[in-house]
Design a protein around this motif. Structure first.
Motif, PDB file in Angstrom:
ATOM      1  N   LEU A 150      87.942 -84.255  16.161  1.00  0.00           N
ATOM      2  CA  LEU A 150      88.235 -83.655  17.258  1.00  0.00           C
ATOM      3  C   LEU A 150      87.102 -83.516  18.212  1.00  0.00           C
ATOM      4  CD1 LEU A 150      90.359 -81.175  15.387  1.00  0.00           C
ATOM      5  CD2 LEU A 150      91.368 -82.856  17.123  1.00  0.00           C
ATOM      6  N   CYS A 151      85.705 -83.827  18.153  1.00  0.00           N
ATOM      7  CA  CYS A 151      84.825 -83.951  18.894  1.00  0.00           C
ATOM      8  C   CYS A 151      84.129 -85.119  18.699  1.00  0.00           C
ATOM      9  CB  CYS A 151      83.932 -82.635  18.900  1.00  0.00           C
ATOM     10  SG  CYS A 151      82.742 -82.861  20.123  1.00  0.00           S
ATOM     11  N   ALA A 152      83.456 -85.406  17.596  1.00  0.00           N
ATOM     12  CA  ALA A 152      82.530 -86.494  17.293  1.00  0.00           C
ATOM     13  C   ALA A 152      83.546 -87.812  17.475  1.00  0.00           C
ATOM     14  CB  ALA A 152      82.467 -86.323  15.825  1.00  0.00           C
ATOM     15  N   GLY A 153      84.576 -87.594  17.198  1.00  0.00           N
ATOM     16  CA  GLY A 153      85.731 -88.939  17.154  1.00  0.00           C
ATOM     17  C   GLY A 153      85.968 -88.985  18.543  1.00  0.00           C
ATOM     18  N   ILE A 154      86.530 -88.118  19.247  1.00  0.00           N
ATOM     19  CA  ILE A 154      87.147 -88.158  20.761  1.00  0.00           C
ATOM     20  C   ILE A 154      86.041 -88.607  21.603  1.00  0.00           C
ATOM     21  CG2 ILE A 154      88.197 -87.040  22.749  1.00  0.00           C
ATOM     22  CD1 ILE A 154      89.722 -85.255  20.660  1.00  0.00           C
ATOM     23  N   GLY A 175      71.189 -93.762  17.430  1.00  0.00           N
ATOM     24  CA  GLY A 175      71.614 -92.372  16.707  1.00  0.00           C
ATOM     25  C   GLY A 175      72.891 -92.429  15.986  1.00  0.00           C
ATOM     26  N   PHE A 176      72.941 -92.265  14.690  1.00  0.00           N
ATOM     27  CA  PHE A 176      73.955 -92.689  13.964  1.00  0.00           C
ATOM     28  C   PHE A 176      74.481 -91.449  13.085  1.00  0.00           C
ATOM     29  CE2 PHE A 176      76.813 -94.946  10.946  1.00  0.00           C
ATOM     30  CZ  PHE A 176      77.327 -95.839  11.758  1.00  0.00           C
ATOM     31  N   GLY A 177      75.103 -90.487  13.816  1.00  0.00           N
ATOM     32  CA  GLY A 177      75.383 -89.278  13.269  1.00  0.00           C
ATOM     33  C   GLY A 177      76.950 -89.254  13.477  1.00  0.00           C
ATOM     34  N   ALA A 178      77.452 -87.978  13.687  1.00  0.00           N
ATOM     35  CA  ALA A 178      79.019 -87.834  13.191  1.00  0.00           C
ATOM     36  C   ALA A 178      80.045 -88.726  14.256  1.00  0.00           C
ATOM     37  CB  ALA A 178      79.536 -86.584  13.609  1.00  0.00           C
ATOM     38  N   ALA A 179      79.261 -88.856  15.547  1.00  0.00           N
ATOM     39  CA  ALA A 179      80.075 -89.410  16.526  1.00  0.00           C
ATOM     40  C   ALA A 179      80.081 -91.321  16.378  1.00  0.00           C
ATOM     41  CB  ALA A 179      79.593 -89.511  17.961  1.00  0.00           C
ATOM     42  N   ALA A 180      78.730 -91.379  15.857  1.00  0.00           N
ATOM     43  CA  ALA A 180      78.729 -93.261  15.704  1.00  0.00           C
ATOM     44  C   ALA A 180      79.508 -93.580  14.599  1.00  0.00           C
ATOM     45  CB  ALA A 180      77.129 -93.478  15.804  1.00  0.00           C
ATOM     46  N   HIS A 181      79.461 -92.580  13.438  1.00  0.00           N
ATOM     47  CA  HIS A 181      80.159 -93.073  12.139  1.00  0.00           C
ATOM     48  C   HIS A 181      81.536 -93.261  12.456  1.00  0.00           C
ATOM     49  CE1 HIS A 181      81.731 -89.504  10.579  1.00  0.00           C
ATOM     50  NE2 HIS A 181      81.803 -89.966   9.213  1.00  0.00           N
ATOM     51  N   ALA A 229      75.780-100.597  25.205  1.00  0.00           N
ATOM     52  CA  ALA A 229      75.111 -99.673  24.004  1.00  0.00           C
ATOM     53  C   ALA A 229      75.478 -98.077  24.576  1.00  0.00           C
ATOM     54  CB  ALA A 229      73.901 -99.630  24.147  1.00  0.00           C
ATOM     55  N   ILE A 230      75.563 -97.325  23.245  1.00  0.00           N
ATOM     56  CA  ILE A 230      75.685 -95.971  23.435  1.00  0.00           C
ATOM     57  C   ILE A 230      74.686 -95.250  22.883  1.00  0.00           C
ATOM     58  CG2 ILE A 230      77.341 -93.996  22.852  1.00  0.00           C
ATOM     59  CD1 ILE A 230      79.604 -95.990  22.543  1.00  0.00           C
ATOM     60  N   VAL A 231      74.298 -94.175  23.568  1.00  0.00           N
ATOM     61  CA  VAL A 231      73.201 -93.330  23.100  1.00  0.00           C
ATOM     62  C   VAL A 231      73.929 -92.098  22.445  1.00  0.00           C
ATOM     63  CG1 VAL A 231      70.899 -92.122  23.196  1.00  0.00           C
ATOM     64  CG2 VAL A 231      71.390 -94.419  24.407  1.00  0.00           C
ATOM     65  N   PHE A 232      73.895 -91.878  21.257  1.00  0.00           N
ATOM     66  CA  PHE A 232      74.236 -90.458  20.825  1.00  0.00           C
ATOM     67  C   PHE A 232      73.221 -89.378  20.458  1.00  0.00           C
ATOM     68  CE2 PHE A 232      78.047 -93.366  19.519  1.00  0.00           C
ATOM     69  CZ  PHE A 232      78.849 -92.552  20.192  1.00  0.00           C
TER      70      PHE A 232
END
Ligand SMILES: [Zn+2]
Ligand SMILES: [Zn+2]
Length: 341
Positions: A150-154, A175-181, A229-232
């Motif tokens: 609901l946040c990391a995903g969207i 950065g490989f946290g919630a959003a990146a995974h 590229a995306i920087v999280f």
């Protein structure tokens, strides 16, 4: 009801969240009252709790990745009957009238309200939300699996869209946290090659496990030039490093709501029509589109569980990267798996 309440922003080490008894709000017109099943923990919660985002409400109940069940409907609320399973995300409300709202860019609304920031959120047993701003959760997902979507995903999904990455392209994730995974699973689904740059070796391993072509340190150069590229990670010094490996005309999308200052860099890194852009909030359409793709894939989220009473500890672990994955709360336990932040 029980809730974790923030009175004054402070470093998480000072345990600023108080587990307390607070009244349950009645749903107003167009609102629903939701019994919270679980709530994800997001880095934005840390930014709110530690005061990196200017305080907008006090006292405040944080939390904006909420999965729950409709307990009661306010007058005029007919979209989700009592008993429906729903998800609540960051965007609580927009004015619906500003130039942005009228041009399919409600994520940039001039008068927005945000869950767990300008209104109370999901670190609680109950929460109210406007029915037009909540989502049906696909049956495929368990409650605690759905929360990080609901946040990391969207936001990860919107970042992918704004990065302009195309089928078969090469994408960097910093950065490989919630959003990146979550984003890597969508990218792989689209046939995109993913290059993951993160300082944490466990996160590098997870990236490889999830299908990355390459994983290395944040400042290590991937073996090929990247299309996007995306920087999280909220660290400004990554921006010039990421630009350096971007091909001509490539886009660098910055997925965070807060970032430390970006150091100056030579114009050469930007020249040749490279683009740097931020990603701010999301539209409801992003959310609906993402949840549909997420169920098709289906996305698997890594999580760890914590009880609500342990919110300070969960956030502390998030801050110090002691957790890999998305943290989520489930009454009476918080989940927290190999989710990622
Ligand atoms: Zn607006
Ligand atoms: Zn968030």
């Amino acid at each position: 009801m029980k809730a974790c309440v923030l009175l004054h922003p402070a470093p998480i080490e000072a345990q600023p969240l108080n587990y307390a008894e607070v009244p349950v709000r009645e749903p107003a017109t167009g609102e629903v009252l939701i019994r919270v099943k679980c709530c994800g923990v997001c880095r934005t919660d840390l930014h709110v709790i530690e005061g990196e985002l200017p305080p907008r409400k006090s006292p405040l109940i944080p939390g904006h990745q909420i999965v729950g069940v409709v307990e009661k409907t306010g007058s005029g609320a007919i979209r989700f009957p009592v008993g429906s399973r729903v998800g609540i995300a960051w965007l609580h409300k927009t004015d619906g009238t500003c130039a942005y709202c009228r041009s399919a860019a409600e994520n940039l609304c001039d008068h927005p309200e945000f869950t767990g920031y300008t209104v109370d959120g999901g670190y609680a047993e109950y929460v109210t939300a406007i029915e037009q701003f909540i989502y049906a959760i696909p049956d495929k997902f368990a409650d605690e699996q759905a929360a990080p979507l609901l946040c990391a995903g969207i936001i990860g999904f919107r970042s992918l869209r704004l990065s302009g990455i195309q089928l078969g392209g090469r994408l960097g994730l910093y950065g490989f946290g919630a959003a990146a995974h979550v984003a890597i699973q969508v990218a792989r689904h689209w046939g995109v090659e993913v290059y993951a740059a993160t300082r944490d070796e466990r996160h590098q391993r997870l990236a490889m496990e999830l299908g990355a072509k390459w994983a290395g340190d944040t400042f290590a150069e991937p073996p090929v030039k990247l299309d996007a590229a995306i920087v999280f990670a909220p660290a400004g010094e990554i921006v010039p490093a990421a630009l350096k490996v971007l091909r001509k005309g490539g886009t660098l999308a910055l997925g965070g709501i807060h970032m430390s200052p970006i150091p100056s860099f030579p114009y050469d890194l930007l020249y040749q029509e490279r683009v740097v852009r931020s990603v701010a909030n999301n539209t409801r359409q992003d959310g609906e589109d993402f949840l549909k793709v997420a169920a098709e894939i289906p996305i698997e989220t890594r999580i760890q569980l914590f009880p609500l009473t342990e919110a300070n500890r969960a956030l502390n672990a998030l801050k110090n990267d002691a957790i890999s994955g998305a943290a989520a709360r489930q009454a009476p336990y918080w989940y927290w798996g190999s989710a990622i932040f």
